[in-house]
Design an enzyme around this catalytic site. Structure first.
Site, PDB file in Angstrom:
ATOM      1  N   PRO A   2       0.823  -1.216   0.000  1.00  0.00           N
ATOM      2  CA  PRO A   2       0.000   0.000   0.000  1.00  0.00           C
ATOM      3  C   PRO A   2       0.854   1.262   0.000  1.00  0.00           C
ATOM      4  O   PRO A   2       1.876   1.338   0.673  1.00  0.00           O
ATOM      5  CB  PRO A   2      -0.801  -0.121   1.304  1.00  0.00           C
ATOM      6  CG  PRO A   2      -0.850  -1.582   1.574  1.00  0.00           C
ATOM      7  CD  PRO A   2       0.466  -2.119   1.105  1.00  0.00           C
ATOM      8  N   GLU A   3       0.424   2.234  -0.782  1.00  0.00           N
ATOM      9  CA  GLU A   3       1.110   3.520  -0.843  1.00  0.00           C
ATOM     10  C   GLU A   3       0.283   4.550  -0.076  1.00  0.00           C
ATOM     11  O   GLU A   3      -0.722   4.227   0.547  1.00  0.00           O
ATOM     12  CB  GLU A   3       1.323   3.912  -2.302  1.00  0.00           C
ATOM     13  CG  GLU A   3       2.167   2.898  -3.069  1.00  0.00           C
ATOM     14  CD  GLU A   3       2.445   3.313  -4.504  1.00  0.00           C
ATOM     15  OE1 GLU A   3       2.357   4.512  -4.803  1.00  0.00           O
ATOM     16  OE2 GLU A   3       2.759   2.430  -5.318  1.00  0.00           O
TER      17      GLU A   3
END
Length: 283
Positions: A2-3
């Site tokens: 996840p960013e």
């Protein structure tokens, strides 16, 4: 992994159930994830109120009434979901426990926060809130891309001294915190900049112009609930939808989406990561 948009989406989903609420019971079901959990973590969390739920880069930070902060990193497959929320934002029934439910927080308001991580690349730690920014995972991070400290003159000055490809420079967490592979690819497409171009070869004006584009890409992704490629889910269990709006990421061999461009999206490997770009309109 996840960013920033995915982590921010999770933070916003958790906030109604956690901020201002007391952790009635914390349950820790294994001694470690990527690293060992802090000593007596369950006891140190139980009975504490979550005063603020914030984000730094790709980390969620829960400031507690004890003066400690719980740091949460989702890793490659970590999910934080909410059940039983009395505000009616989420499903009311608590689901049956799953094999990889490693940390469970039962809140006094009736909500249950479950951290599930099959691959165990996530992490949790406890630290003094007053010195949280000196934590090894946070100490060397650059400014937040959505914050006031990240502006055109700052980015232009940072890139001017970098002889690395612009793609690598924007992924450097010391320059700007939270950007990852997906959103740098999308940013460079919107900016018309090849991921192969050397950072120091960008003009100051072109480097500065990246700032509003980065913010627009991140804001669009947050609005869409992030991108669900493999494991990511929002706090209510729903998928993110920004992957349906990708211009170049994971679109190798498909037509460029820029109006009037007849190019084809290509993929190249930079520092072990896939870069997607249109060689016709990204220079």
């Amino acid at each position: 992994m996840p960013e920033l948009p995915e982590v921010e989406t999770v933070r916003r989903g958790l906030a109604p159930a956690m901020e201002g609420a007391v952790i009635a019971k914390a349950q820790v079901n294994r001694p470690d994830l990527r690293w060992p959990f802090p000593e007596n973590m369950a006891a140190r969390l139980t009975g504490q109120a979550v005063q603020t739920l914030r984000r730094r880069s790709k980390y969620i930070l829960a400031d507690l009434s004890s003066g400690e902060t719980l740091l949460i990193h989702l890793g490659m497959s970590g999910r934080m979901t909410v059940s039983g929320d009395p505000l009616g934002h989420f499903h009311h029934d608590h689901p049956a426990p799953e094999k990889h439910d490693h940390v469970v927080l039962d809140m006094e308001n009736g909500a249950r926060i479950t951290f599930n991580d099959p691959r165990r690349f996530g992490a949790m730690d406890l630290m003094d809130t007053a010195s949280a920014e000196t934590h090894p995972l946070l100490a060397k991070l650059g400014p937040e891309p959505l914050g006031n400290a990240f502006d055109g003159p700052y980015l232009a000055a940072q890139l001017k001294t970098r002889n690395t490809p612009i793609k690598s420079a924007l992924l450097d967490q010391r320059i700007v915190a939270g950007l990852g592979n997906i959103y740098v690819c999308e940013t460079l497409f919107r900016a018309g900049i090849s991921p192969k171009r050397r950072a120091r070869n960008l003009s100051a004006a072109r480097a500065a112009a990246l700032v509003p584009i980065i913010r627009d890409v991140l804001s669009d992704a947050i609005t869409a609930g992030g991108s669900s490629l493999r494991d990511f889910r929002q706090a209510d269990g729903e998928l993110g939808y920004f992957q349906h709006s990708f211009d170049v990421y994971d679109r190798e061999g498909r037509p460029c989406r820029k109006p009037g461009c007849t190019g084809t999206v290509k993929r190249l490997v930079q520092s072990g990561r896939s870069s997607f770009y249109c060689p016709s309109c990204q220079r």
